[in-house]
Design a protein around this motif. Sequence first.
Motif, PDB file in Angstrom:
ATOM      1  N   ALA A   7      10.648  -2.567  -9.238  1.00  0.00           N
ATOM      2  CA  ALA A   7      10.672  -1.487 -10.318  1.00  0.00           C
ATOM      3  C   ALA A   7      10.452  -1.933 -11.586  1.00  0.00           C
ATOM      4  O   ALA A   7      11.261  -3.056 -11.703  1.00  0.00           O
ATOM      5  CB  ALA A   7      11.923  -0.709 -10.002  1.00  0.00           C
ATOM      6  N   PHE A   8       9.922  -1.313 -12.408  1.00  0.00           N
ATOM      7  CA  PHE A   8       9.737  -1.871 -13.724  1.00  0.00           C
ATOM      8  C   PHE A   8       9.066  -0.759 -14.539  1.00  0.00           C
ATOM      9  O   PHE A   8       8.944   0.633 -14.131  1.00  0.00           O
ATOM     10  CB  PHE A   8       8.346  -2.726 -13.582  1.00  0.00           C
ATOM     11  N   GLY A   9       9.024  -0.905 -15.902  1.00  0.00           N
ATOM     12  CA  GLY A   9       8.688   0.104 -16.765  1.00  0.00           C
ATOM     13  C   GLY A   9       7.160  -0.164 -17.220  1.00  0.00           C
ATOM     14  O   GLY A   9       6.721  -1.182 -17.350  1.00  0.00           O
ATOM     15  N   LEU A  10       6.420   0.816 -17.345  1.00  0.00           N
ATOM     16  CA  LEU A  10       4.964   0.792 -17.469  1.00  0.00           C
ATOM     17  C   LEU A  10       4.958   1.729 -18.883  1.00  0.00           C
ATOM     18  O   LEU A  10       4.912   2.841 -18.849  1.00  0.00           O
ATOM     19  CB  LEU A  10       3.847   1.498 -16.555  1.00  0.00           C
ATOM     20  N   GLY A  11       5.286   0.953 -20.212  1.00  0.00           N
ATOM     21  CA  GLY A  11       5.431   1.628 -21.350  1.00  0.00           C
ATOM     22  C   GLY A  11       6.943   2.314 -21.022  1.00  0.00           C
ATOM     23  O   GLY A  11       7.739   1.814 -20.772  1.00  0.00           O
ATOM     24  N   SER A  12       6.893   3.679 -21.316  1.00  0.00           N
ATOM     25  CA  SER A  12       7.935   4.544 -21.296  1.00  0.00           C
ATOM     26  C   SER A  12       8.138   5.018 -19.787  1.00  0.00           C
ATOM     27  O   SER A  12       8.979   5.755 -19.379  1.00  0.00           O
ATOM     28  CB  SER A  12       7.846   5.581 -22.225  1.00  0.00           C
ATOM     29  N   TRP A  13       7.226   4.888 -18.831  1.00  0.00           N
ATOM     30  CA  TRP A  13       7.051   5.499 -17.744  1.00  0.00           C
ATOM     31  C   TRP A  13       7.794   4.524 -16.632  1.00  0.00           C
ATOM     32  O   TRP A  13       7.414   3.303 -16.568  1.00  0.00           O
ATOM     33  CB  TRP A  13       5.466   5.705 -17.082  1.00  0.00           C
ATOM     34  N   SER A  14       8.800   5.237 -15.596  1.00  0.00           N
ATOM     35  CA  SER A  14       9.254   4.315 -14.654  1.00  0.00           C
ATOM     36  C   SER A  14       8.348   4.151 -13.683  1.00  0.00           C
ATOM     37  O   SER A  14       7.592   5.197 -13.370  1.00  0.00           O
ATOM     38  CB  SER A  14      10.484   4.814 -14.381  1.00  0.00           C
ATOM     39  N   SER A  15       8.187   2.947 -13.040  1.00  0.00           N
ATOM     40  CA  SER A  15       7.337   2.676 -12.299  1.00  0.00           C
ATOM     41  C   SER A  15       7.521   1.861 -11.140  1.00  0.00           C
ATOM     42  O   SER A  15       8.664   1.241 -11.035  1.00  0.00           O
ATOM     43  CB  SER A  15       6.101   2.061 -12.848  1.00  0.00           C
ATOM     44  N   VAL A  16       7.063   1.661  -9.859  1.00  0.00           N
ATOM     45  CA  VAL A  16       7.479   1.077  -8.764  1.00  0.00           C
ATOM     46  C   VAL A  16       6.057   0.299  -8.015  1.00  0.00           C
ATOM     47  O   VAL A  16       4.986   0.998  -8.302  1.00  0.00           O
ATOM     48  CB  VAL A  16       7.967   1.881  -7.840  1.00  0.00           C
ATOM     49  N   LEU A  17       6.237  -0.824  -7.512  1.00  0.00           N
ATOM     50  CA  LEU A  17       5.202  -1.374  -6.679  1.00  0.00           C
ATOM     51  C   LEU A  17       5.837  -1.981  -5.567  1.00  0.00           C
ATOM     52  O   LEU A  17       6.749  -2.564  -5.486  1.00  0.00           O
ATOM     53  CB  LEU A  17       4.538  -2.652  -7.532  1.00  0.00           C
ATOM     54  N   ASP A  18       5.303  -1.558  -4.228  1.00  0.00           N
ATOM     55  CA  ASP A  18       5.490  -2.123  -3.048  1.00  0.00           C
ATOM     56  C   ASP A  18       4.174  -2.710  -2.260  1.00  0.00           C
ATOM     57  O   ASP A  18       3.283  -2.172  -2.218  1.00  0.00           O
ATOM     58  CB  ASP A  18       6.077  -0.811  -2.193  1.00  0.00           C
ATOM     59  N   VAL A  19       4.325  -4.071  -2.008  1.00  0.00           N
ATOM     60  CA  VAL A  19       3.419  -4.523  -1.245  1.00  0.00           C
ATOM     61  C   VAL A  19       3.897  -5.057   0.138  1.00  0.00           C
ATOM     62  O   VAL A  19       4.808  -5.721   0.294  1.00  0.00           O
ATOM     63  CB  VAL A  19       2.887  -5.668  -2.012  1.00  0.00           C
ATOM     64  N   GLN A  20       2.970  -4.681   1.148  1.00  0.00           N
ATOM     65  CA  GLN A  20       3.490  -5.178   2.508  1.00  0.00           C
ATOM     66  C   GLN A  20       2.070  -5.773   3.145  1.00  0.00           C
ATOM     67  O   GLN A  20       1.146  -5.326   3.063  1.00  0.00           O
ATOM     68  CB  GLN A  20       3.751  -3.965   3.385  1.00  0.00           C
ATOM     69  N   LEU A  21       2.487  -7.343   3.707  1.00  0.00           N
ATOM     70  CA  LEU A  21       1.360  -7.970   4.406  1.00  0.00           C
ATOM     71  C   LEU A  21       2.013  -8.295   5.623  1.00  0.00           C
ATOM     72  O   LEU A  21       3.047  -8.777   5.831  1.00  0.00           O
ATOM     73  CB  LEU A  21       1.178  -9.238   3.376  1.00  0.00           C
ATOM     74  N   GLY A  22       1.078  -8.211   6.815  1.00  0.00           N
ATOM     75  CA  GLY A  22       1.735  -8.217   8.121  1.00  0.00           C
ATOM     76  C   GLY A  22       0.784  -8.596   9.129  1.00  0.00           C
ATOM     77  O   GLY A  22      -0.431  -8.734   8.551  1.00  0.00           O
ATOM     78  N   TYR A  23       1.109  -8.760  10.330  1.00  0.00           N
ATOM     79  CA  TYR A  23       0.206  -8.818  11.546  1.00  0.00           C
ATOM     80  C   TYR A  23       0.907  -7.912  12.474  1.00  0.00           C
ATOM     81  O   TYR A  23       1.818  -8.009  12.778  1.00  0.00           O
ATOM     82  CB  TYR A  23       0.280 -10.360  12.024  1.00  0.00           C
ATOM     83  N   ARG A  24       0.037  -7.219  13.144  1.00  0.00           N
ATOM     84  CA  ARG A  24       0.641  -6.477  14.579  1.00  0.00           C
ATOM     85  C   ARG A  24       0.004  -7.008  15.484  1.00  0.00           C
ATOM     86  O   ARG A  24      -1.272  -6.853  15.867  1.00  0.00           O
ATOM     87  CB  ARG A  24       0.197  -4.977  14.131  1.00  0.00           C
ATOM     88  N   ALA A  25       0.978  -7.657  16.414  1.00  0.00           N
ATOM     89  CA  ALA A  25       0.400  -8.130  17.631  1.00  0.00           C
ATOM     90  C   ALA A  25       0.766  -6.961  18.686  1.00  0.00           C
ATOM     91  O   ALA A  25       1.380  -6.698  19.137  1.00  0.00           O
ATOM     92  CB  ALA A  25       1.533  -9.462  18.064  1.00  0.00           C
ATOM     93  N   ARG A  26      -0.690  -7.117  19.456  1.00  0.00           N
ATOM     94  CA  ARG A  26      -0.756  -6.057  20.686  1.00  0.00           C
ATOM     95  C   ARG A  26      -0.986  -6.863  21.873  1.00  0.00           C
ATOM     96  O   ARG A  26      -1.587  -7.627  22.078  1.00  0.00           O
ATOM     97  CB  ARG A  26      -1.952  -5.064  20.232  1.00  0.00           C
ATOM     98  N   PHE A  27       0.264  -6.370  22.688  1.00  0.00           N
ATOM     99  CA  PHE A  27       0.195  -7.126  24.158  1.00  0.00           C
ATOM    100  C   PHE A  27      -0.723  -6.394  25.286  1.00  0.00           C
ATOM    101  O   PHE A  27      -0.056  -6.063  26.064  1.00  0.00           O
ATOM    102  CB  PHE A  27       1.562  -7.556  24.228  1.00  0.00           C
ATOM    103  N   GLY A  28      -1.946  -6.202  24.844  1.00  0.00           N
ATOM    104  CA  GLY A  28      -2.708  -5.402  25.918  1.00  0.00           C
ATOM    105  C   GLY A  28      -4.107  -5.795  25.285  1.00  0.00           C
ATOM    106  O   GLY A  28      -4.548  -6.577  24.590  1.00  0.00           O
ATOM    107  N   ASP A  29      -5.389  -4.629  25.761  1.00  0.00           N
ATOM    108  CA  ASP A  29      -6.528  -4.641  25.464  1.00  0.00           C
ATOM    109  C   ASP A  29      -6.859  -4.527  24.043  1.00  0.00           C
ATOM    110  O   ASP A  29      -7.846  -5.094  23.436  1.00  0.00           O
ATOM    111  CB  ASP A  29      -7.376  -3.932  26.406  1.00  0.00           C
TER     112      ASP A  29
END
Length: 144
Positions: free
Chosen positions: A35-57
């Motif tokens: 969470a951070f301020g962008l000037g007077s605007w409250s703002s938020v950044l969410d970053v998700q990096l991942g891997y989905r292992a699928r156990f099939g075809d």
Amino acid sequence: MQIVARIPGTYDDQDPAAIGHTDGELDMRMLYGRAFGLGSWSSVLDVQLGYRARFGDPPSEFKADVTFGTRPVPDILLLAQSFNSIGDGSEAAIFVSGREHKVQLSGVWDVNESWSVQMGGIATVAGANALRERGIVAAIWRRF
């Protein structure tokens, strides 16, 4: 960090509605939020990096999801989101690896301290072997 295991509800490979959903999955993600301020605007950044292992075809997938939100006024939250998936080439049978990149833009209005309403749109902006989705997003939020 987050790890989510998916256990299938059916194992019937002859059911067309279940094809690709009869094996387990393991979704592993690194999460970052700030969470951070962008000037007077409250703002938020969410970053998700991942891997989905699928156990099939179906192929396993690399994932990258980003959300940016900002409040130009106290009762309005503007959201820009990007959802990305890239197959790793591990598919078998009828499945093919692909990639898809979606963008979602929406606004959330705080009706009162407990309830909010979200409206927006989502679209696939690029990809290969992926559906070209276009849709409307509507949600009701409840604060606890």
